[in-house]
Design a protein around this motif. Structure first.
Motif, PDB file in Angstrom:
ATOM      1  N   LEU A  21      -9.949  -8.188   3.619  1.00 38.75           N
ATOM      2  CA  LEU A  21     -10.473  -7.194   4.549  1.00 38.75           C
ATOM      3  C   LEU A  21     -11.910  -6.825   4.167  1.00 38.75           C
ATOM      4  N   LEU A  22     -12.145  -6.655   2.873  1.00 43.51           N
ATOM      5  CA  LEU A  22     -13.492  -6.359   2.385  1.00 43.51           C
ATOM      6  C   LEU A  22     -14.427  -7.547   2.616  1.00 43.51           C
ATOM      7  N   VAL A  23     -13.920  -8.755   2.377  1.00 43.22           N
ATOM      8  CA  VAL A  23     -14.736  -9.952   2.599  1.00 43.22           C
ATOM      9  C   VAL A  23     -15.179 -10.027   4.055  1.00 43.22           C
ATOM     10  N   ASN A  24     -14.247  -9.839   4.987  1.00 45.45           N
ATOM     11  CA  ASN A  24     -14.599  -9.879   6.408  1.00 45.45           C
ATOM     12  C   ASN A  24     -15.676  -8.856   6.744  1.00 45.45           C
ATOM     13  N   PRO A  70     -16.290 -20.502  13.398  1.00 45.41           N
ATOM     14  CA  PRO A  70     -16.457 -19.363  12.485  1.00 45.41           C
ATOM     15  C   PRO A  70     -16.032 -18.057  13.144  1.00 45.41           C
ATOM     16  N   GLY A  71     -15.545 -17.148  12.323  1.00 46.84           N
ATOM     17  CA  GLY A  71     -15.148 -15.821  12.794  1.00 46.84           C
ATOM     18  C   GLY A  71     -14.262 -15.177  11.761  1.00 46.84           C
ATOM     19  N   PRO A  72     -14.044 -13.862  11.865  1.00 39.07           N
ATOM     20  CA  PRO A  72     -13.158 -13.189  10.908  1.00 39.07           C
ATOM     21  C   PRO A  72     -11.742 -13.735  11.001  1.00 39.07           C
ATOM     22  N   ARG A  73     -11.129 -13.925   9.833  1.00 38.27           N
ATOM     23  CA  ARG A  73      -9.791 -14.499   9.758  1.00 38.27           C
ATOM     24  C   ARG A  73      -8.767 -13.438   9.388  1.00 38.27           C
ATOM     25  N   SER A  74      -7.545 -13.632   9.842  1.00 36.05           N
ATOM     26  CA  SER A  74      -6.447 -12.737   9.499  1.00 36.05           C
ATOM     27  C   SER A  74      -6.327 -12.651   7.982  1.00 36.05           C
ATOM     28  N   CYS A  75      -6.274 -11.419   7.472  1.00 36.25           N
ATOM     29  CA  CYS A  75      -6.499 -11.187   6.042  1.00 36.25           C
ATOM     30  C   CYS A  75      -5.411 -11.760   5.144  1.00 36.25           C
ATOM     31  N   THR A  76      -4.148 -11.623   5.525  1.00 36.66           N
ATOM     32  CA  THR A  76      -3.082 -12.094   4.631  1.00 36.66           C
ATOM     33  C   THR A  76      -3.100 -13.609   4.479  1.00 36.66           C
ATOM     34  N   PRO A  77      -3.087 -14.399   5.559  1.00 29.48           N
ATOM     35  CA  PRO A  77      -3.155 -15.852   5.351  1.00 29.48           C
ATOM     36  C   PRO A  77      -4.452 -16.304   4.694  1.00 29.48           C
ATOM     37  N   ALA A  78      -5.566 -15.646   4.997  1.00 30.98           N
ATOM     38  CA  ALA A  78      -6.822 -15.993   4.320  1.00 30.98           C
ATOM     39  C   ALA A  78      -6.716 -15.720   2.824  1.00 30.98           C
ATOM     40  N   GLY A  79      -6.030 -14.643   2.476  1.00 30.55           N
ATOM     41  CA  GLY A  79      -5.807 -14.337   1.068  1.00 30.55           C
ATOM     42  C   GLY A  79      -4.935 -15.380   0.387  1.00 30.55           C
ATOM     43  N   ARG A 104       2.087 -18.379 -12.486  1.00 33.07           N
ATOM     44  CA  ARG A 104       2.012 -17.124 -11.746  1.00 33.07           C
ATOM     45  C   ARG A 104       0.744 -17.122 -10.893  1.00 33.07           C
ATOM     46  N   LEU A 105       0.888 -17.032  -9.589  1.00 35.32           N
ATOM     47  CA  LEU A 105      -0.251 -16.941  -8.676  1.00 35.32           C
ATOM     48  C   LEU A 105      -0.692 -15.476  -8.621  1.00 35.32           C
ATOM     49  N   ASP A 106      -1.589 -15.139  -9.507  1.00 33.83           N
ATOM     50  CA  ASP A 106      -1.937 -13.741  -9.781  1.00 33.83           C
ATOM     51  C   ASP A 106      -2.986 -13.235  -8.796  1.00 33.83           C
ATOM     52  N   GLY A 107      -2.542 -12.492  -7.793  1.00 32.32           N
ATOM     53  CA  GLY A 107      -3.461 -11.953  -6.798  1.00 32.32           C
ATOM     54  C   GLY A 107      -4.308 -10.818  -7.317  1.00 32.32           C
ATOM     55  N   ARG A 108      -3.785 -10.048  -8.263  1.00 32.40           N
ATOM     56  CA  ARG A 108      -4.563  -8.926  -8.792  1.00 32.40           C
ATOM     57  C   ARG A 108      -5.815  -9.423  -9.521  1.00 32.40           C
ATOM     58  N   GLN A 109      -5.651 -10.441 -10.334  1.00 34.50           N
ATOM     59  CA  GLN A 109      -6.788 -10.965 -11.082  1.00 34.50           C
ATOM     60  C   GLN A 109      -7.831 -11.550 -10.147  1.00 34.50           C
ATOM     61  N   LEU A 110      -7.379 -12.361  -9.175  1.00 38.15           N
ATOM     62  CA  LEU A 110      -8.326 -12.963  -8.240  1.00 38.15           C
ATOM     63  C   LEU A 110      -9.008 -11.901  -7.394  1.00 38.15           C
ATOM     64  N   ALA A 111      -8.256 -10.883  -6.963  1.00 43.23           N
ATOM     65  CA  ALA A 111      -8.864  -9.806  -6.172  1.00 43.23           C
ATOM     66  C   ALA A 111      -9.978  -9.120  -6.961  1.00 43.23           C
ATOM     67  N   ALA A 112      -9.758  -8.894  -8.257  1.00 42.95           N
ATOM     68  CA  ALA A 112     -10.791  -8.262  -9.092  1.00 42.95           C
ATOM     69  C   ALA A 112     -12.027  -9.158  -9.186  1.00 42.95           C
ATOM     70  N   GLU A 113     -11.825 -10.474  -9.306  1.00 38.31           N
ATOM     71  CA  GLU A 113     -12.957 -11.405  -9.367  1.00 38.31           C
ATOM     72  C   GLU A 113     -13.751 -11.380  -8.066  1.00 38.31           C
ATOM     73  N   ILE A 114     -13.045 -11.363  -6.940  1.00 40.76           N
ATOM     74  CA  ILE A 114     -13.739 -11.350  -5.642  1.00 40.76           C
ATOM     75  C   ILE A 114     -14.452 -10.019  -5.431  1.00 40.76           C
ATOM     76  N   GLU A 115     -13.830  -8.918  -5.842  1.00 35.99           N
ATOM     77  CA  GLU A 115     -14.497  -7.621  -5.724  1.00 35.99           C
ATOM     78  C   GLU A 115     -15.817  -7.613  -6.493  1.00 35.99           C
ATOM     79  N   ALA A 116     -15.844  -8.242  -7.656  1.00 36.94           N
ATOM     80  CA  ALA A 116     -17.097  -8.317  -8.424  1.00 36.94           C
ATOM     81  C   ALA A 116     -18.149  -9.101  -7.649  1.00 36.94           C
ATOM     82  N   ARG A 117     -17.739 -10.184  -6.998  1.00 37.55           N
ATOM     83  CA  ARG A 117     -18.671 -10.949  -6.163  1.00 37.55           C
ATOM     84  C   ARG A 117     -19.174 -10.120  -4.998  1.00 37.55           C
ATOM     85  N   LEU A 118     -18.294  -9.363  -4.363  1.00 40.78           N
ATOM     86  CA  LEU A 118     -18.701  -8.518  -3.241  1.00 40.78           C
ATOM     87  C   LEU A 118     -19.687  -7.446  -3.695  1.00 40.78           C
TER      88      LEU A 118
END
Length: 293
Positions: free
Chosen positions: A270-273, A135-144, A4-18
């Protein structure tokens, strides 16, 4: 059983980094990063998406500077709002929530956003930067999607990837990001002949066609990694993606769920950008380089 490619778990990990990134630099900057989500009209789905983005901002410490304009707002007034946000020193990222009401052309409005504040990576300049590997902001869905694949250790160099969908929002930037990671990429779409024959060649299949449950077992090579970008509401209730998950899961080595796969990652990128733009504006380093493909 597919991983399972769990986006919710990874999103929570990245939010903690942010959150850590912001907290460690807040005193030096003197203000939090700022994201402005501009919504025009009263599309119910857009209302939910904007609310989710604002909640995500609050969780990591990003200030929301959004605006909600009436559906009948003239294009000139929407343009003036974008220019005001461009000039606002408290705003580091701007997103124009799509779709727009009938009669408003998204093209000139997206182009009016300052490329350095383009939190969704859709400005022509930023798409050109992606094409050139700059370098530059990337489209959020493919970057995700790229972050999700990296998190699960899915090797891309030399793999055969097929992207189903050719939109500027997902399909085209997805193909460019995969090419930059040394995958061999084919892009399929609604006019592709013998689609299943092509997709069955894929080690990695990314489905962003925008059609509910379009891809099934006949499209997937056993052992392939399948990423389902679509999300749709069934007439009888519940959500589904572009993939018939029940058919594909026994075949795939990994599969992103709907919901809970790519969707949470889109918001997080989006938050990362926004945070990366905040750091860049103030000449600060950050530890988010692995997320900025």
């Amino acid at each position: 059983m597919a991983t399972r490619l769990d986006g919710r778990q990874l999103a929570a990990e990245i939010e903690a980094r942010l959150s850590r990134t912001i907290a460690e630099r807040l005193e030096r900057v003197g203000r939090a990063p700022g994201l402005a989500v501009l919504r025009v009209g009263d599309d119910p789905a857009s209302g939910v998406y904007v609310a989710n983005k604002e909640k995500a901002c609050a969780r990591v410490g990003i200030a929301s500077h959004g605006a909600h304009l009436a559906a009948a707002t003239p294009a000139a007034e929407v343009l003036a709002t974008i220019r005001r946000l461009n000039a606002d020193p408290a705003v580091d990222g701007i997103l124009l929530q799509l779709p727009l009401p009938a009669g408003l052309d998204e093209g000139p409005l997206l182009e009016a956003i300052d490329p350095e504040k383009d939190a969704d990576g859709l400005h022509t300049l930023n798409l050109g930067r992606l094409l050139k590997g700059e370098p530059g902001p990337r489209s959020c869905t493919p970057a995700g999607v790229m972050a999700l694949l990296a998190r699960h250790g899915i090797a891309l160099a030399g793999c055969r990837a097929v992207v189903v969908g050719r939109s500027i929002l997902v399909g085209k930037p997805m193909a460019l990001m995969l090419q930059a990671a040394d995958a061999t990429v084919s892009v399929a779409h609604s006019r592709t002949r013998e689609l299943a024959a092509l997709t069955r060649q894929a080690d990695l299949l990314v489905v962003a066609a925008g059609r509910p449950e379009m891809v099934g077992a006949e499209h997937v090579r056993p052992g392939a990694v399948v990423v389902d970008v679509g999300i749709h509401r069934r007439p009888e209730g519940g959500l589904c993606g572009d993939v018939r998950a029940a058919e594909v899961e026994p075949l795939a080595s990994a599969l992103s769920p709907v919901p809970g796969g790519v969707g949470p990652m889109t918001v997080t990128m989006l938050l990362v950008n926004t945070v990366v733009a905040w750091c860049r504006r103030h000449g600060l380093d950050h530890d988010l380089t692995d997320l900025v493909v």
